[in-house]
Design an enzyme around this catalytic site. Sequence first.
Site, PDB file in Angstrom:
ATOM      1  N   ARG A   1       0.861  -1.193   0.000  1.00 56.48           N
ATOM      2  CA  ARG A   1       0.000   0.000   0.000  1.00 56.48           C
ATOM      3  C   ARG A   1       0.893   1.238   0.000  1.00 56.48           C
ATOM      4  O   ARG A   1       0.959   1.981   0.965  1.00 56.48           O
ATOM      5  CB  ARG A   1      -0.925  -0.050   1.200  1.00 56.48           C
ATOM      6  CG  ARG A   1      -2.376  -0.343   0.895  1.00 56.48           C
ATOM      7  CD  ARG A   1      -2.740  -1.726   0.627  1.00 56.48           C
ATOM      8  NE  ARG A   1      -4.045  -1.814  -0.033  1.00 56.48           N
ATOM      9  CZ  ARG A   1      -5.205  -1.924   0.608  1.00 56.48           C
ATOM     10  NH1 ARG A   1      -5.261  -1.951   1.907  1.00 56.48           N
ATOM     11  NH2 ARG A   1      -6.336  -2.006  -0.088  1.00 56.48           N
TER      12      ARG A   1
ATOM     13  N   GLN B   1      -0.597   2.424  -6.022  1.00 63.76           N
ATOM     14  CA  GLN B   1      -2.048   2.586  -5.866  1.00 63.76           C
ATOM     15  C   GLN B   1      -2.813   2.144  -7.107  1.00 63.76           C
ATOM     16  O   GLN B   1      -3.869   1.526  -7.011  1.00 63.76           O
ATOM     17  CB  GLN B   1      -2.388   4.045  -5.551  1.00 63.76           C
ATOM     18  CG  GLN B   1      -2.432   4.292  -4.060  1.00 63.76           C
ATOM     19  CD  GLN B   1      -2.730   5.734  -3.698  1.00 63.76           C
ATOM     20  OE1 GLN B   1      -2.637   6.629  -4.538  1.00 63.76           O
ATOM     21  NE2 GLN B   1      -3.057   5.956  -2.463  1.00 63.76           N
TER      22      GLN B   1
ATOM     23  N   ASP C   1      -3.459  -1.689  -7.345  1.00 65.23           N
ATOM     24  CA  ASP C   1      -3.967  -2.307  -6.118  1.00 65.23           C
ATOM     25  C   ASP C   1      -5.364  -2.917  -6.341  1.00 65.23           C
ATOM     26  O   ASP C   1      -6.365  -2.205  -6.329  1.00 65.23           O
ATOM     27  CB  ASP C   1      -3.984  -1.208  -5.044  1.00 65.23           C
ATOM     28  CG  ASP C   1      -4.417  -1.717  -3.687  1.00 65.23           C
ATOM     29  OD1 ASP C   1      -4.729  -2.909  -3.562  1.00 65.23           O
ATOM     30  OD2 ASP C   1      -4.447  -0.904  -2.752  1.00 65.23           O
TER      31      ASP C   1
ATOM     32  N   SER D   1      -8.012  -2.352  -3.422  1.00 63.62           N
ATOM     33  CA  SER D   1      -8.707  -1.061  -3.406  1.00 63.62           C
ATOM     34  C   SER D   1      -9.753  -0.986  -4.511  1.00 63.62           C
ATOM     35  O   SER D   1     -10.887  -0.567  -4.264  1.00 63.62           O
ATOM     36  CB  SER D   1      -7.720   0.089  -3.600  1.00 63.62           C
ATOM     37  OG  SER D   1      -6.896   0.195  -2.490  1.00 63.62           O
TER      38      SER D   1
ATOM     39  N   TYR E   1      -3.332  -0.745   8.359  1.00 60.89           N
ATOM     40  CA  TYR E   1      -4.305  -1.794   8.676  1.00 60.89           C
ATOM     41  C   TYR E   1      -4.622  -1.854  10.162  1.00 60.89           C
ATOM     42  O   TYR E   1      -3.812  -1.458  11.004  1.00 60.89           O
ATOM     43  CB  TYR E   1      -3.748  -3.160   8.258  1.00 60.89           C
ATOM     44  CG  TYR E   1      -3.755  -3.380   6.769  1.00 60.89           C
ATOM     45  CD1 TYR E   1      -4.948  -3.502   6.069  1.00 60.89           C
ATOM     46  CD2 TYR E   1      -2.562  -3.482   6.071  1.00 60.89           C
ATOM     47  CE1 TYR E   1      -4.951  -3.714   4.712  1.00 60.89           C
ATOM     48  CE2 TYR E   1      -2.556  -3.699   4.699  1.00 60.89           C
ATOM     49  CZ  TYR E   1      -3.755  -3.814   4.025  1.00 60.89           C
ATOM     50  OH  TYR E   1      -3.758  -4.022   2.680  1.00 60.89           O
TER      51      TYR E   1
HETATM   52  P1  NAD Z   1      -9.524  -3.466   5.390  1.00 65.23           P
HETATM   53  O1  NAD Z   1     -10.352  -3.978   4.269  1.00 65.23           O
HETATM   54  O2  NAD Z   1      -8.355  -4.267   5.856  1.00 65.23           O
HETATM   55  O3  NAD Z   1     -10.474  -3.222   6.669  1.00 65.23           O
HETATM   56  C1  NAD Z   1     -11.638  -2.421   6.560  1.00 65.23           C
HETATM   57  C2  NAD Z   1     -11.711  -1.462   7.735  1.00 65.23           C
HETATM   58  O4  NAD Z   1     -12.136  -2.158   8.901  1.00 65.23           O
HETATM   59  C3  NAD Z   1     -10.399  -0.766   8.113  1.00 65.23           C
HETATM   60  O5  NAD Z   1     -10.564   0.618   8.073  1.00 65.23           O
HETATM   61  C4  NAD Z   1     -10.130  -1.273   9.536  1.00 65.23           C
HETATM   62  O6  NAD Z   1      -9.472  -0.299  10.337  1.00 65.23           O
HETATM   63  C5  NAD Z   1     -11.526  -1.560  10.028  1.00 65.23           C
HETATM   64  N1  NAD Z   1     -11.601  -2.449  11.186  1.00 65.23           N
HETATM   65  C6  NAD Z   1     -10.845  -3.535  11.499  1.00 65.23           C
HETATM   66  N2  NAD Z   1     -11.228  -4.063  12.668  1.00 65.23           N
HETATM   67  C7  NAD Z   1     -12.264  -3.300  13.126  1.00 65.23           C
HETATM   68  C8  NAD Z   1     -13.095  -3.352  14.285  1.00 65.23           C
HETATM   69  N3  NAD Z   1     -12.924  -4.278  15.213  1.00 65.23           N
HETATM   70  N4  NAD Z   1     -14.054  -2.410  14.422  1.00 65.23           N
HETATM   71  C9  NAD Z   1     -14.235  -1.444  13.493  1.00 65.23           C
HETATM   72  N5  NAD Z   1     -13.483  -1.353  12.372  1.00 65.23           N
HETATM   73  C10 NAD Z   1     -12.517  -2.265  12.194  1.00 65.23           C
HETATM   74  O7  NAD Z   1      -9.058  -1.978   5.075  1.00 65.23           O
HETATM   75  P2  NAD Z   1      -8.673  -1.349   3.663  1.00 65.23           P
HETATM   76  O8  NAD Z   1      -9.857  -0.834   2.982  1.00 65.23           O
HETATM   77  O9  NAD Z   1      -7.807  -2.319   2.943  1.00 65.23           O
HETATM   78  O10 NAD Z   1      -7.801  -0.102   4.132  1.00 65.23           O
HETATM   79  C11 NAD Z   1      -6.724  -0.279   5.052  1.00 65.23           C
HETATM   80  C12 NAD Z   1      -5.807   0.931   5.029  1.00 65.23           C
HETATM   81  O11 NAD Z   1      -5.021   0.973   3.868  1.00 65.23           O
HETATM   82  C13 NAD Z   1      -6.500   2.282   5.105  1.00 65.23           C
HETATM   83  O12 NAD Z   1      -5.727   3.103   5.958  1.00 65.23           O
HETATM   84  C14 NAD Z   1      -6.429   2.793   3.709  1.00 65.23           C
HETATM   85  O13 NAD Z   1      -6.487   4.200   3.633  1.00 65.23           O
HETATM   86  C15 NAD Z   1      -5.066   2.275   3.317  1.00 65.23           C
HETATM   87  N6  NAD Z   1      -4.882   2.157   1.863  1.00 65.23           N
HETATM   88  C16 NAD Z   1      -3.724   2.658   1.304  1.00 65.23           C
HETATM   89  C17 NAD Z   1      -3.509   2.529  -0.059  1.00 65.23           C
HETATM   90  C18 NAD Z   1      -2.239   3.046  -0.695  1.00 65.23           C
HETATM   91  O14 NAD Z   1      -1.634   3.956  -0.160  1.00 65.23           O
HETATM   92  N7  NAD Z   1      -1.821   2.464  -1.805  1.00 65.23           N
HETATM   93  C19 NAD Z   1      -4.444   1.888  -0.846  1.00 65.23           C
HETATM   94  C20 NAD Z   1      -5.611   1.388  -0.249  1.00 65.23           C
HETATM   95  C21 NAD Z   1      -5.808   1.508   1.125  1.00 65.23           C
END
Ligand code: NAD
Length: 373
Positions: free
Chosen positions: A121, A126, A129, A132, A229
């Site tokens: 990430r 991006q 990915d 995403s 994460y």
């Molecule tokens: P994910 O699919 O792993 O999880 C979904 C969400 O559930 C997350 O926000 C997580 O914090 C939340 N979660 C986990 N346990 C929980 C609980 N017990 N109660 C409530 N919420 C809970 O997440 P994702 O969509 O893959 O995103 C993860 C991170 O990666 C984010 O910070 C996102 O901004 C980042 N991201 C970065 C890039 C990049 O820079 N290339 C791309 C995509 C996502």
Amino acid sequence: MKIAVLKERSSGETRVAVTPETVKKFTALGAVVAVESGAGLTASISDADYAAMGAILGDAATTVAGADIVLAVQGPEPDLLAGVKQGAMLAAGLDPFGQRARIDAYATGVIEALAMEFMPRITRAQSMDILSSQSNLAGYKAVIDAAATYGRAFPMMMTAAGTISAAKAFVMGVGVAGLQAIATARRLGAQVSATDVRSATKEQILSLGAKPIFVEKVAGIEGEGAGGYATEMSPEYQAAQAELVSAHIAKQDIVITTALIPGRAAPRLITDAQIATMKPGSVIFDLAVAQGGNVEGSVQDQIVERHGVKIMGYSNTPAHLAADASALFARNLYNFLSAFWDKEQGRPVLDEEIGNAIRLTKDGAVVHPRLLG
Ligand code: NAD
């Protein structure tokens, strides 16, 4: 350089790993793209659409024969890849922990298996990915399908016959899917609230016009955590979260849960006792159902009714938006390969940071540290 794309064979999979747009772009890089006949049909792409952009259509065996690269949405059965070149690359969502036997077979077949879900990430990756691009569509689709199942309207409506109040939607887990779920529910006119364990999401929730609902008694995850994460939360946090959810959920009409923890089962966020406090006719969409579920009683690909509340969730939500999901998945694969395309060698040459993050097998062996542990 031959790139091969087979029809996906996993149950319920409707997506395809190349589109006519990416066939054209790969051809412009100097590659020949072979596509199995019928591979795009479930994503509304005909063989003629592919052929018009220069793809060669054929059966599975001729498609993979002599291929240097195989692109797929999910990992194909290793037997199907028998005809590829020694050392050929396979780039797909490979489910490395769930499909370990398959990964071992790719190693034995001297295939260089690249797990696209392990893409780091980082900013420059991006556009590559798949998590995403697919989660974004899943967040949208969850709200649309929950709205279709809900027996009432989302927006407030003032009519001559009287007023209908706006639906109240609650999004649990504000990653990529959750943010899109908030935006979609808002667009449909719902009053939206949302929660996460990562405090950085508060501002994002507010910026989308929704209300943050957060555990305040026990500290959540500050900053971006491990690569952004979430991790498993302490028993104290879980108890405080359960109390918060119990107080809030009884007033909600629609709940969308998206919470995931990498490499672990999804956290349980809603119990049957909490569902019993909700109004009959409410709808819960569990986007984590395939990872064990955030909601007690959710069953993949079924609508289960508990205490008058409908609980739904698909094993593969992006597959319910096959054309758009394929278009974005195919672009992720193209962005990945083209970023590393070496013009002189006429093939992709991966750098260490991304190569080491996603490469599961190489030269006949499993090489990824997370699979060797
Ligand atoms: P994910 O699919 O792993 O999880 C979904 C969400 O559930 C997350 O926000 C997580 O914090 C939340 N979660 C986990 N346990 C929980 C609980 N017990 N109660 C409530 N919420 C809970 O997440 P994702 O969509 O893959 O995103 C993860 C991170 O990666 C984010 O910070 C996102 O901004 C980042 N991201 C970065 C890039 C990049 O820079 N290339 C791309 C995509 C996502």
